[in-house]
Write a protein that holds these residues in place. Structure first.
Motif, PDB file in Angstrom:
ATOM      1  N   PRO A 691       0.986  -1.361  -0.180  1.00  0.00           N
ATOM      2  CA  PRO A 691       0.111   0.091  -0.151  1.00  0.00           C
ATOM      3  C   PRO A 691       0.983   1.285   0.089  1.00  0.00           C
ATOM      4  O   PRO A 691       1.922   1.078   0.329  1.00  0.00           O
ATOM      5  CB  PRO A 691      -0.812  -0.111   1.203  1.00  0.00           C
ATOM      6  N   PRO A 692       0.165   2.503  -0.455  1.00  0.00           N
ATOM      7  CA  PRO A 692       1.063   3.401  -0.519  1.00  0.00           C
ATOM      8  C   PRO A 692       1.139   4.203   1.079  1.00  0.00           C
ATOM      9  O   PRO A 692       0.309   3.801   1.691  1.00  0.00           O
ATOM     10  CB  PRO A 692       0.117   4.536  -1.191  1.00  0.00           C
ATOM     11  N   GLN A 693       2.170   5.301   1.148  1.00  0.00           N
ATOM     12  CA  GLN A 693       2.256   5.943   2.321  1.00  0.00           C
ATOM     13  C   GLN A 693       1.299   6.981   2.524  1.00  0.00           C
ATOM     14  O   GLN A 693       1.455   7.846   1.771  1.00  0.00           O
ATOM     15  CB  GLN A 693       3.554   6.448   2.660  1.00  0.00           C
ATOM     16  N   PRO A 694       0.144   6.667   3.471  1.00  0.00           N
ATOM     17  CA  PRO A 694      -0.709   8.052   3.560  1.00  0.00           C
ATOM     18  C   PRO A 694      -0.344   9.005   4.542  1.00  0.00           C
ATOM     19  O   PRO A 694       0.460   8.870   5.408  1.00  0.00           O
ATOM     20  CB  PRO A 694      -2.036   7.298   4.290  1.00  0.00           C
ATOM     21  N   SER A 720       5.499   4.197  -3.974  1.00  0.00           N
ATOM     22  CA  SER A 720       6.698   3.908  -4.530  1.00  0.00           C
ATOM     23  C   SER A 720       6.815   2.999  -5.883  1.00  0.00           C
ATOM     24  O   SER A 720       6.487   1.745  -5.784  1.00  0.00           O
ATOM     25  CB  SER A 720       7.676   3.061  -3.441  1.00  0.00           C
ATOM     26  N   ILE A 721       7.236   3.596  -6.979  1.00  0.00           N
ATOM     27  CA  ILE A 721       6.994   3.053  -8.171  1.00  0.00           C
ATOM     28  C   ILE A 721       8.437   2.404  -8.614  1.00  0.00           C
ATOM     29  O   ILE A 721       8.460   1.337  -9.145  1.00  0.00           O
ATOM     30  CB  ILE A 721       6.704   3.909  -9.223  1.00  0.00           C
ATOM     31  N   GLY A 722       9.499   3.056  -8.159  1.00  0.00           N
ATOM     32  CA  GLY A 722      10.755   2.509  -8.457  1.00  0.00           C
ATOM     33  C   GLY A 722      11.510   3.420  -9.796  1.00  0.00           C
ATOM     34  O   GLY A 722      10.984   4.306 -10.169  1.00  0.00           O
ATOM     35  N   THR A 723      12.804   2.933  -9.968  1.00  0.00           N
ATOM     36  CA  THR A 723      13.391   3.521 -10.910  1.00  0.00           C
ATOM     37  C   THR A 723      12.876   3.452 -12.175  1.00  0.00           C
ATOM     38  O   THR A 723      13.367   4.224 -13.232  1.00  0.00           O
ATOM     39  CB  THR A 723      14.753   3.042 -11.083  1.00  0.00           C
TER      40      THR A 723
END
Length: 838
Positions: A691-694, A720-723
């Motif tokens: 999950p994303p950071q809220p 967080s998608i990455g490089t």
């Protein structure tokens, strides 16, 4: 016989002795004033004191923005050899940059000579005036008024040329020696200089010069051969000085005729286009001051002696009134002190002590009013005046000129520091390279801050295209091969004008010959195209309207151009000449019922402005650069009406030409079609992933989505998608919103333009939110690895949003597309309804 004739006409003789003889109308009566009791040392100290308090202010930095841009434009035009009237057109002439010089002009010595030369010439004229005036008390007062004319003027350097012209013009009236012809010649030279510095100041100088030339010729009649030669020489100096100075400043005479022609367009259109009303009491007070002054002088004890100075005094009164009241806010404050200076033409001619006292009283009143109004208008005025009067700034000013190279370098450093804040991202520089750039409507400082090659349209400040002829010059330039390769575009105008209602022809040419290359929330980068986008206008109809009458806009398909002819009446032309024209507004009603009102430039509207579509802001311009202009546009206008503050200044009927504007057949549609097929999208985040950071929100993970409920203002989700994030040019967020609200997406450091936003069009429906991140100037270099998504705005607490996935695409949206687009999710692909499914 002679005695009988004399006694036979006693009545006629009595009247004739009371009326001025034709030969004496402009000749001062030979009345010897009373001997002055003022000591010479007091007069000398007065001149020195006036010289110290009226020292010119050294050049300074004017920051950034509208005024700083035109000042910079004047300096750049000179440095790059642009010819006034042909390459650049403005209210200032080829030497106008000397009023606001800066190092980019490359003329530090000329700037110093101009500033100090005018100052020393005015002080020399004052010294001679004090020396030759018979009444030393009047000479003492004249010196004070000329000093106060600089001290109490909020814009002394702007008015320095005119004040020097007035000081020099006083000499031929006070001087009855043969030197007056040399003084007239010098006045002609200075007037020629004024014509090339600022147009309206040059016109005032020409009027004063002609009036004084006629006065001197009348006073010295019958003219000897020598006098006729001297007058003819003085008369010839004016046009010769214009020709020589224009050649010296531009290197060519090819633009002189165009400069004079376009200069007339500027002067004649200023009152109508730039009129801005202010407090009524300022206008009333100014009119009452002028009327009272000249009415009081009608009962002067020696009216005959005042005639030589009456015409120059009236000329100055007319020009200072126009300057103060056409664009009243910010310009009305200097009226009274400049009017007091103009009354010096009467003071140097007066012979009777009673008349002199009347003039001094009127000048004293004007000085008091000038102080009061300026102190009320400008907070910095009072301390600045005290510092000047106490000579606390004298050393600083003298030191600035003594160390001129340091002063010049300091101005340049300050300008570079101010403009460094205007530097645009590297991506813009990579796109532009070494190509030429123009700035519309006025941001020359942005071009210089980024080191680009400035190639302006002739009227390089759009608001100064006051007449159809000036607007047409800009339009023709934009349509030609001389146009800049790129344009930095901002959708802005002064005085609550709508840009389309200011320079309609130029805007049509811009939309016709440029494509959207890059877009931000604040400006667009346009690139010149080889072929026109639009076909010639096809006129479908004609109608007639009246003031304050709703005109229904034809609702046929396609783009529509409206050309209303707002014609001035005789009273309107008189008002424009003597005072200012009434403001004209266009009041539009959109289909949604929204009503908006903008000011317009009346004469320019007849050229035809684009009324469908009619954008309200910069982002509304995007569809105008796409194939389906009307379909992609926002709201459409239902009706329009024209309103004038004083409709009597215009003809009652308003003829209107309606024309269609169509795309050329060779114009192709946008190549990229939306929405993308799902198979072409790369999954970047799915509900099964981490999950994303809220932030400022509560998050609950479900099988098909995550549910976000805002806890406080500004809820945020950080994915967080990455490089691999940077390889994508479009992000697709599948979401359900309980409220049609604003959403935001950020990347990189998430501030200072590293983000985009959009408005959710419909609530309670699954939507694919297309984030066209590649259109952001910072994405390519600063995309980072995290994507922040704000599902609701700060007014969103109490609602919920659901996110069912994020995908990426390597395809980019066309430049004309908005930053955020919304597409309904097909039923076959849509997740379950969050309101019905746990």
């Amino acid at each position: 016989m002679e005695k009988r004739d004399m006694h036979r006409t006693p009545y006629c003789s009595t009247i004739s002795c009371c009326l001025p003889r034709p030969n004496d109308m402009l000749e001062p009566r030979r009345m010897r004033p009373q001997a002055s009791t003022l000591p010479v040392w007091l007069l000398v100290l007065t001149v020195i004191y006036v010289a110290l308090i009226s020292l010119p202010v050294p050049p300074k930095s004017y920051g950034t923005g509208l005024d700083a841009s035109w000042m910079l434009g004047l300096n750049l035009a000179h440095a790059r050899g642009m010819v006034a009237g042909r390459d650049v057109i403005f209210t200032y002439g080829p030497l106008g940059y000397l009023l606001y010089p800066e190092p980019v002009s490359g003329t530090p010595t000329l700037a110093l000579i101009f500033r100090l030369g005018l100052y020393l010439l005015s002080i020399a004229a004052l010294g001679r005036l004090v020396w030759i005036m018979q009444s030393k008390a009047a000479a003492f007062w004249t010196a004070l008024i000329l000093g106060l004319g600089v001290l109490l003027d909020p814009m002394p350097e702007e008015n320095r040329v005119t004040l020097t012209i007035v000081a020099l013009a006083l000499l031929p009236l006070a001087d009855r020696s043969d030197w007056r012809y040399a003084e007239l010649s010098l006045l002609g030279l200075l007037t020629g200089l004024g014509c090339l510095v600022k147009l309206n100041q040059g016109v005032e100088g020409v009027a004063l010069f002609i009036a004084l030339l006629a006065t001197v010729a009348f006073q010295d009649r019958p003219l000897t051969r020598r006098a006729r030669g001297q007058l003819l020489a003085a008369l010839c100096i004016l046009p010769l000085s214009i020709v020589i100075l224009f050649l010296a400043s531009t290197g060519s005479l090819s633009g002189l005729a165009a400069y004079l022609r376009t200069g007339w367009e500027i002067v004649s259109g200023y009152s109508e286009a730039m009129g801005l009303p202010g407090p009524l009491w300022q206008v009333t007070l100014a009119c009452a001051t002028i009327a009272a002054t000249f009415l009081v002088l009608l009962v002067a004890a020696d009216l005959r002696s005042l005639w030589p100075g009456a015409a120059p005094a009236l000329i100055v009164a007319f020009f200072v009134f126009k300057h103060a009241m056409v664009r009243q806010p910010g310009h009305a404050a200097p009226f009274h002190i400049r009017f007091a200076v103009g009354l010096l033409f009467l003071l140097v001619c007066v012979r009777a002590a009673r008349d002199r006292r009347l003039i001094v009283v009127m000048q004293l009143f004007s000085v008091v009013m000038a102080c009061a109004i300026s102190m009320e208008t400008y907070t910095w005025f009072e301390p600045g005046i005290k510092a000047r009067l106490q000579l606390r700034e004298t050393y600083t000013l003298l030191a600035a000129y003594w160390r001129w190279p340091s002063t010049w370098a300091r101005v340049g450093a300050r300008n570079e520091l101010n403009r460094s804040k205007l530097r645009l991202p590297d991506r813009v520089h990579r796109v532009i390279g070494n190509a030429t750039v123009d700035a519309i409507p006025w941001d020359v400082d942005v071009v210089e801050a980024n080191g680009w090659n400035w190639r302006p349209r002739p009227v390089f400040q759009s608001y100064s295209a006051y007449t159809p002829a000036l607007d047409r010059l800009d339009a023709e330039h934009l349509e030609s091969k001389r146009a800049a390769d790129f344009v930095i575009l901002n959708f802005a105008a002064i005085d609550n004008r709508h840009p389309f209602l200011e320079t309609p022809l130029s805007w049509r040419a811009l939309l016709d010959r440029y494509d959207l290359k890059l877009a931000t929330a604040d400006w667009f980068l346009l690139q010149h195209r080889n072929a026109p986008r639009y076909a010639p206008l096809a006129p479908p109809g004609f109608s007639v309207a009246r003031w304050d009458e709703d005109v229904l806009v034809p609702q046929a398909d396609g783009m529509l151009v409206m050309g209303p002819r707002l014609r001035s009446s005789l009273s309107g032309r008189l008002a424009s000449f003597l005072f200012r024209s009434a403001a004209v507004y266009a009041e539009v009603t959109y289909r949604s019922g929204q009503k908006l009102r903008w000011r317009c430039v009346p004469r320019n509207l007849a050229e035809g402005f684009l009324i469908r579509p009619f954008p309200q802001d910069l982002q509304d311009l995007r569809p105008l650069f796409s194939r389906d202009v009307v379909r992609n546009s926002t709201e459409q206008i239902l009706s329009i009406r024209f309103h004038a503050d004083k409709p009597g200044e215009f003809a009652a009927d308003i003829p209107i030409d309606w024309s269609r504007l169509t795309m050329r057949s060779a114009e192709t549609s946008d190549s990229v079609r939306r929405p993308f097929p799902k198979a072409s999208l790369t999954p970047l985040w799915l509900p099964q992933d981490r999950p994303p950071q809220p932030t400022n929100a509560q998050l609950q993970a479900r099988r098909n989505w995550i549910e976000i409920t805002p806890a406080t203002n500004d809820p945020q989700l950080l994915f967080s998608i990455g490089t691999t994030l940077g390889q994508f040019r479009t992000m697709v967020v599948r979401a359900w919103f309980q409220k049609a609200d604003r959403i935001d997406a950020f990347f990189g450091k998430q501030v200072d333009g590293r983000g985009i936003y959009g408005i959710v069009p419909v609530a309670n429906q699954w939507l694919d939110v297309y984030l066209n991140v590649s259109q952001n100037l910072f994405w390519e270099d600063e995309h980072g690895t995290m994507l922040r998504f704000d599902p609701v705005s700060s007014v969103g607490p109490g609602t919920a949003a659901y996110i069912a996935g994020i995908w990426g695409s390597t395809q980019a949206a066309p430049p004309a597309a908005p930053d955020v687009e919304f597409y309904p999710v097909p039923n076959a692909e849509a997740p379950p309804d969050p309101g019905k499914t746990p």
